[in-house]
Design an enzyme around this catalytic site. Sequence first.
Site, PDB file in Angstrom:
ATOM      1  CE  LYS A  73      38.196  26.868  -7.033  1.00  0.00           C
ATOM      2  NZ  LYS A  73      37.488  26.836  -5.767  1.00  0.00           N
ATOM      3  NE  ARG A 123      40.416  32.145  -2.376  1.00  0.00           N
ATOM      4  CZ  ARG A 123      41.147  31.575  -3.333  1.00  0.00           C
ATOM      5  NH1 ARG A 123      40.578  31.138  -4.441  1.00  0.00           N
ATOM      6  NH2 ARG A 123      42.451  31.438  -3.169  1.00  0.00           N
TER       7      ARG A 123
END
Length: 280
Positions: free
Chosen positions: A211, A247
């Site tokens: 991210k 994840r």
Amino acid sequence: MSAPTAILGILNVTPDSFSDGGLWLDRDAAVRHAVEMVAQGADVIDVGGESTRPGAGRIAVSEEQRRVLPVVRDLVARGITVSVDTTNASTAAAAIEAGASIVNDVSGGLADPEMDDLIVASDARFVVMHWRGPSDEMAGAAHYRDVVGEVVSHLEFRAAELIVKGVDPDRLILDPGLGFAKNGAHNWQLLRHLDRLVALGPPVLVGASRKRFIGGLLPEGTAPGHRDLPSAIVAALAVHDGVWGVRVHDVALTRQALDVVAAWHGDDPRGRDEDEGGQA
Ligand code: PMM
């Protein structure tokens, strides 16, 4: 022994996800990649057909299902545990029918009024992520007085609501939703205080992989695909702080990082204590 942790390998069957869009749109390529991630140590493959990157628009549910369902079926046929990354109850229902055992809903059931009832009626596990609105609106919603307190109480409230509706608490997984209506400072604050989320009781899932806030640690212009080392370190620190699952895109690197955490806690991650005391 510490509690077992789970690695969810990300399989985005999308043309436009921020770091791997277009790579796994082809069904055979998607299945090959999933099988490879399982061989590298993924416990679950998280299959998504709709990008949730900031600013992304919605796609038709029929298109989402066209992308996702054949891949879910192929993975289940290979004995792989599948989670479906969707905010649509009808896609979740079809994926469960196809053998998916986890519904990973980035809206935590808020985007589709049918989702809660579906989860009540199924026996799938349900990831309740903190969410403040669709991807094309979330940048404007990144305002908090106390991000940790607000995320924790939101997830506590949603979990209680689902339990009252009839969901077995053992089926719930909570996720702070890093990067969803959160800026870098919010994400790091949430990571710094994961213990408060873990203290709620249900297993906690964290999705930091590649991210933007991870990219912020790297030289400017570093591509999202080159954010895997810091992503694996964040995964390791999160597991060290008690989360159940991570994840991730790079399963092999994450597995190594989590094996370090297991060894740190006194577990022998590979069941082979061969060290005879030397340095080499
Ligand atoms: N992040 C993305 C998609 N799905 N699901 C959960 N539970 N938690 C997350 O943080 C999360 C998610 C966006 O990342 P991607 O585009 O790399 O899949």
